[in-house]
Design an enzyme around this catalytic site. Structure first.
Site, PDB file in Angstrom:
ATOM      1  N   GLU A 141       0.822  -1.210   0.000  1.00 16.76           N
ATOM      2  CA  GLU A 141       0.000   0.000   0.000  1.00 16.76           C
ATOM      3  C   GLU A 141       0.857   1.261   0.000  1.00 16.76           C
ATOM      4  OE1 GLU A 141      -3.997  -0.693   2.361  1.00 16.76           O
ATOM      5  OE2 GLU A 141      -2.266  -1.372   3.549  1.00 16.76           O
ATOM      6  N   LYS A 192     -11.218   4.131   0.510  1.00 16.65           N
ATOM      7  CA  LYS A 192     -10.082   3.507  -0.179  1.00 16.65           C
ATOM      8  C   LYS A 192     -10.613   2.378  -1.069  1.00 16.65           C
ATOM      9  CE  LYS A 192      -6.973   1.589   2.474  1.00 16.65           C
ATOM     10  NZ  LYS A 192      -5.784   0.981   3.125  1.00 16.65           N
TER      11      LYS A 192
END
Length: 117
Positions: free
Chosen positions: A22, A99
């Site tokens: 990430e 997200k």
């Protein structure tokens, strides 16, 4: 004359998250803002100086989105702090950070954190 101003669907490519992947690979994030304030002066004057400048709200969000965070809670909190500091005229507001495709053991289109002040 309390009213609501919203700025919805602000899209950013960013690197927020706890996992190494990430932090290395950009992901899509969407931020939504909703705020309440006394719109009486803006209704009467038709002058931006009497309104909440949502261009400034966008700039605050964009600035904070550019700074990586491990947690969406931390990111949303920073955005809220920036908005509160620049816009004391807001009676209340909320920020939602989403997200795309969070790393979970299954299918999830979005993970979201919403903070209200």
């Amino acid at each position: 004359m309390i009213g609501t101003v919203e700025l919805a669907g602000m899209e950013f490519l960013a690197r927020h998250g706890c996992l190494p992947v990430e932090k290395a690979v950009e992901n899509l994030f969407v931020v939504d803002f909703s705020g309440e304030y006394d719109m009486g002066a803006a209704v009467r004057s038709d002058n931006l100086s009497d309104a909440v400048d949502y261009g400034d709200i966008y700039d605050i969000v964009a600035r904070e989105m550019a700074v990586p965070s491990s947690l969406l809670e931390h990111l949303a909190g920073r955005i809220c702090d920036g908005i509160a500091a620049r816009h004391p005229e807001l009676v209340s507001f909320s920020v939602c950070v989403s997200k795309r495709r969070p790393p979970v053991n299954g299918v999830a289109a979005w993970s979201r954190v919403k903070i209200s002040r």
